[in-house]
Design a protein around this motif. Structure first.
Motif, mmCIF file in Angstrom:
data_model
loop_
_atom_site.group_PDB
_atom_site.id
_atom_site.type_symbol
_atom_site.label_atom_id
_atom_site.label_comp_id
_atom_site.label_asym_id
_atom_site.label_seq_id
_atom_site.Cartn_x
_atom_site.Cartn_y
_atom_site.Cartn_z
ATOM 1 N N UNK A 1 12.279 12.766 -5.830
ATOM 2 C CA UNK A 1 13.175 12.482 -7.009
ATOM 3 C C UNK A 1 12.442 11.621 -8.168
ATOM 4 N N UNK A 2 13.131 11.724 -9.286
ATOM 5 C CA UNK A 2 12.635 10.726 -10.402
ATOM 6 C C UNK A 2 12.809 9.352 -9.874
ATOM 7 N N UNK A 3 11.987 8.492 -10.306
ATOM 8 C CA UNK A 3 12.043 7.100 -9.873
ATOM 9 C C UNK A 3 10.713 6.360 -9.882
ATOM 10 N N UNK A 4 10.783 5.185 -9.062
ATOM 11 C CA UNK A 4 9.489 4.435 -8.844
ATOM 12 C C UNK A 4 9.231 4.311 -7.432
ATOM 13 N N UNK A 5 7.978 4.560 -7.041
ATOM 14 C CA UNK A 5 7.518 4.678 -5.701
ATOM 15 C C UNK A 5 6.315 3.606 -5.605
ATOM 16 N N UNK A 6 6.565 2.768 -4.643
ATOM 17 C CA UNK A 6 5.583 1.510 -4.281
ATOM 18 C C UNK A 6 4.747 2.203 -3.115
ATOM 19 N N UNK A 7 3.367 2.199 -3.175
ATOM 20 C CA UNK A 7 2.623 2.854 -2.124
ATOM 21 C C UNK A 7 1.648 1.791 -1.682
ATOM 22 N N UNK A 8 1.529 1.767 -0.481
ATOM 23 C CA UNK A 8 0.559 0.922 0.383
ATOM 24 C C UNK A 8 -0.326 1.739 1.304
ATOM 25 N N UNK A 9 -1.637 1.601 1.108
ATOM 26 C CA UNK A 9 -2.376 2.202 2.206
ATOM 27 C C UNK A 9 -2.907 1.121 3.197
ATOM 28 N N UNK A 10 -2.383 1.328 4.461
ATOM 29 C CA UNK A 10 -2.515 0.326 5.773
ATOM 30 C C UNK A 10 -3.883 0.818 6.482
ATOM 31 N N UNK A 11 -3.759 -0.036 7.592
ATOM 32 C CA UNK A 11 -4.616 0.495 8.703
ATOM 33 C C UNK A 11 -4.143 -0.609 9.932
ATOM 34 N N UNK A 12 -4.711 -0.195 11.085
ATOM 35 C CA UNK A 12 -4.162 -0.760 12.272
ATOM 36 C C UNK A 12 -5.219 -1.907 12.671
ATOM 37 N N UNK B 1 6.157 -2.755 11.442
ATOM 38 C CA UNK B 1 6.571 -2.376 12.788
ATOM 39 C C UNK B 1 5.895 -0.718 13.028
ATOM 40 N N UNK B 2 5.709 -0.221 11.919
ATOM 41 C CA UNK B 2 5.262 1.319 12.073
ATOM 42 C C UNK B 2 3.957 1.868 11.444
ATOM 43 N N UNK B 3 3.747 0.994 10.288
ATOM 44 C CA UNK B 3 2.597 1.270 9.563
ATOM 45 C C UNK B 3 1.240 0.426 9.586
ATOM 46 N N UNK B 4 1.188 -0.336 10.567
ATOM 47 C CA UNK B 4 0.057 -1.209 10.769
ATOM 48 C C UNK B 4 0.114 -2.487 9.865
#
Length: 152
Positions: A122-133, A60-63
């Motif tokens: 903060x310490x932990x695991x981050x999932x990262x997606x690179x999107x577009x529209x 809804x917000x990140x393409x």
């Protein structure tokens, strides 16, 4: 005698040049869809990941990004950072979606058309997606994701 003198000068110049080259800090090798495990003070800084933007999942917000179970990059923060900067460079308008222990963040158009998420991590695991529209049937952009402890 000139040949020996010129050879010695050339050899010395090459040795000094090699020493200078080896003394320069090495930049991280870019990783297509790579994972990162970082602790404050990591080297080399920045760490670099690469890939293609977009995917088949509409947000809804990140393409458009890849599937929920297929992030472009996974970042493990071993010890919390008081400041970490994740930013993207690409030839077109891209977004960055980050999901981690402290929430979900969508970034778009922070640096011109480029996304950035910076601050305390903060310490932990981050999932990262690179999107577009552009959508799944449109073109995508080759990007570079940079992770750095430096503000700029």
């Amino acid at each position: 005698m000139n040949i020996l003198k010129n050879s010695a000068i050339a050899l010395t110049t090459c040795a000094l040049s090699a020493g200078i080259i080896f003394a320069l800090p090495q930049q991280a090798k870019a990783q297509d869809y790579g994972s990162f495990s970082l602790t404050p003070g990591f080297l080399p800084d920045p760490q670099i990941g690469t890939g293609m933007s977009g995917g088949g999942r509409s947000t809804s917000d990140c393409g458009y990004v890849d599937a929920d179970n297929a992030p472009d990059h996974v970042l493990t923060v071993n010890e919390g950072f008081s400041y970490l900067r994740a930013y993207v460079e690409a030839p077109g308008d891209v977004t960055m979606l980050v999901e981690g222990p402290d929430g979900r963040y969508c970034s778009d158009d922070v640096n011109g058309l480029m996304p950035e998420v910076s601050g305390a991590w903060p310490a932990g695991t981050y999932r990262i997606w690179i999107g577009d529209f552009a959508g799944p049937s449109q073109g995508t952009y080759r990007y570079q994701l940079f992770l750095s402890e430096y503000a700029e």
